[in-house]
Design a protein around this motif. Structure first.
Motif, PDB file in Angstrom:
ATOM      1  N   LYS A   1       8.595  -3.845   1.042  1.00  0.00           N
ATOM      2  CA  LYS A   1       9.874  -3.787   1.743  1.00  0.00           C
ATOM      3  C   LYS A   1      11.073  -3.863   1.186  1.00  0.00           C
ATOM      4  CE  LYS A   1      10.969  -5.698   5.982  1.00  0.00           C
ATOM      5  NZ  LYS A   1      10.669  -6.777   7.375  1.00  0.00           N
ATOM      6  N   SER A   2      11.652  -5.176   0.403  1.00  0.00           N
ATOM      7  CA  SER A   2      12.261  -5.283  -0.327  1.00  0.00           C
ATOM      8  C   SER A   2      12.648  -4.528  -1.244  1.00  0.00           C
ATOM      9  CB  SER A   2      12.313  -7.416  -0.973  1.00  0.00           C
ATOM     10  OG  SER A   2      12.199  -7.476  -0.416  1.00  0.00           O
ATOM     11  N   CYS A   3      12.330  -3.995  -1.427  1.00  0.00           N
ATOM     12  CA  CYS A   3      12.889  -3.231  -3.021  1.00  0.00           C
ATOM     13  C   CYS A   3      12.712  -1.762  -2.683  1.00  0.00           C
ATOM     14  CB  CYS A   3      11.642  -3.281  -3.913  1.00  0.00           C
ATOM     15  SG  CYS A   3      11.746  -5.160  -4.441  1.00  0.00           S
TER      16      CYS A   3
ATOM     17  N   PRO B   1       2.899  -9.748  -4.801  1.00  0.00           N
ATOM     18  CA  PRO B   1       1.827  -8.829  -4.750  1.00  0.00           C
ATOM     19  C   PRO B   1       1.885  -8.288  -2.927  1.00  0.00           C
ATOM     20  CG  PRO B   1       1.349 -11.344  -4.970  1.00  0.00           C
ATOM     21  CD  PRO B   1       2.879 -10.952  -4.923  1.00  0.00           C
ATOM     22  N   PHE B   2       1.521  -7.770  -2.941  1.00  0.00           N
ATOM     23  CA  PHE B   2       1.307  -7.068  -1.364  1.00  0.00           C
ATOM     24  C   PHE B   2       0.611  -8.096  -0.391  1.00  0.00           C
ATOM     25  CE2 PHE B   2       2.226  -2.742  -3.743  1.00  0.00           C
ATOM     26  CZ  PHE B   2       3.646  -2.709  -3.128  1.00  0.00           C
ATOM     27  N   THR B   3       0.541  -7.774   0.487  1.00  0.00           N
ATOM     28  CA  THR B   3      -0.326  -8.908   2.163  1.00  0.00           C
ATOM     29  C   THR B   3      -0.446  -7.724   2.984  1.00  0.00           C
ATOM     30  OG1 THR B   3       2.056  -9.989   2.394  1.00  0.00           O
ATOM     31  CG2 THR B   3       0.053 -10.249   1.205  1.00  0.00           C
TER      32      THR B   3
ATOM     33  N   VAL C   1       2.865  -9.440   6.197  1.00  0.00           N
ATOM     34  CA  VAL C   1       4.570  -9.661   5.644  1.00  0.00           C
ATOM     35  C   VAL C   1       4.640  -9.138   4.644  1.00  0.00           C
ATOM     36  CG1 VAL C   1       5.224 -11.901   4.430  1.00  0.00           C
ATOM     37  CG2 VAL C   1       3.391 -12.016   6.079  1.00  0.00           C
ATOM     38  N   ASN C   2       4.976  -8.653   3.753  1.00  0.00           N
ATOM     39  CA  ASN C   2       4.485  -7.820   2.521  1.00  0.00           C
ATOM     40  C   ASN C   2       3.739  -6.207   2.242  1.00  0.00           C
ATOM     41  OD1 ASN C   2       6.463  -7.085   0.593  1.00  0.00           O
ATOM     42  ND2 ASN C   2       5.608  -8.295  -0.899  1.00  0.00           N
TER      43      ASN C   2
END
Length: 115
Positions: free
Chosen positions: A90-92, A70-72, A75-76
């Protein structure tokens, strides 16, 4: 490719060496073909997963299409891939400085496969 070489003037050792080189080339080509086939299969599977998930608007807006996290807010955060236009975390993805665009990991692999 396809040309016949006249190896009659070579010694037995030289002929054996040429045969080893040709065999090694054949093995490397086979491995590369298998690797590309495996990569194509993974990309096809990823495409199938995305086509199913993309039909669910809430999922698309709130979760990464690649890892489903999930997007936050801080943080993400979500980023839109410049090629497939899916929202990814961000990680992908990675930023392509030259083109000034974010690319998801799958689109990066697909581009590498082309070159």
């Amino acid at each position: 490719m396809g040309r016949k070489l006249d190896l009659s003037s070579l010694t037995d050792d030289e002929t054996e060496h040429v045969l080893q080189v040709v065999q090694r080339d054949f093995n490397l080509r086979k491995k590369e073909e298998e690797r590309l086939s495996e990569m194509k299969q993974k990309l096809d599977e990823e495409g199938s997963k995305c086509s199913i998930l993309s039909k669910h608007r809430k999922f698309v807006e709130h979760c990464c299409m690649r890892c489903c996290s999930p997007f936050t807010f801080l943080v993400n955060t979500k980023r839109r891939c410049g090629d497939c236009a899916f929202n990814v975390c961000k990680s992908c993805c990675a930023y392509q400085k030259r083109e000034k665009v974010w690319l998801c990991s799958v689109c990066q692999q697909a581009r590498r496969k082309l070159f």
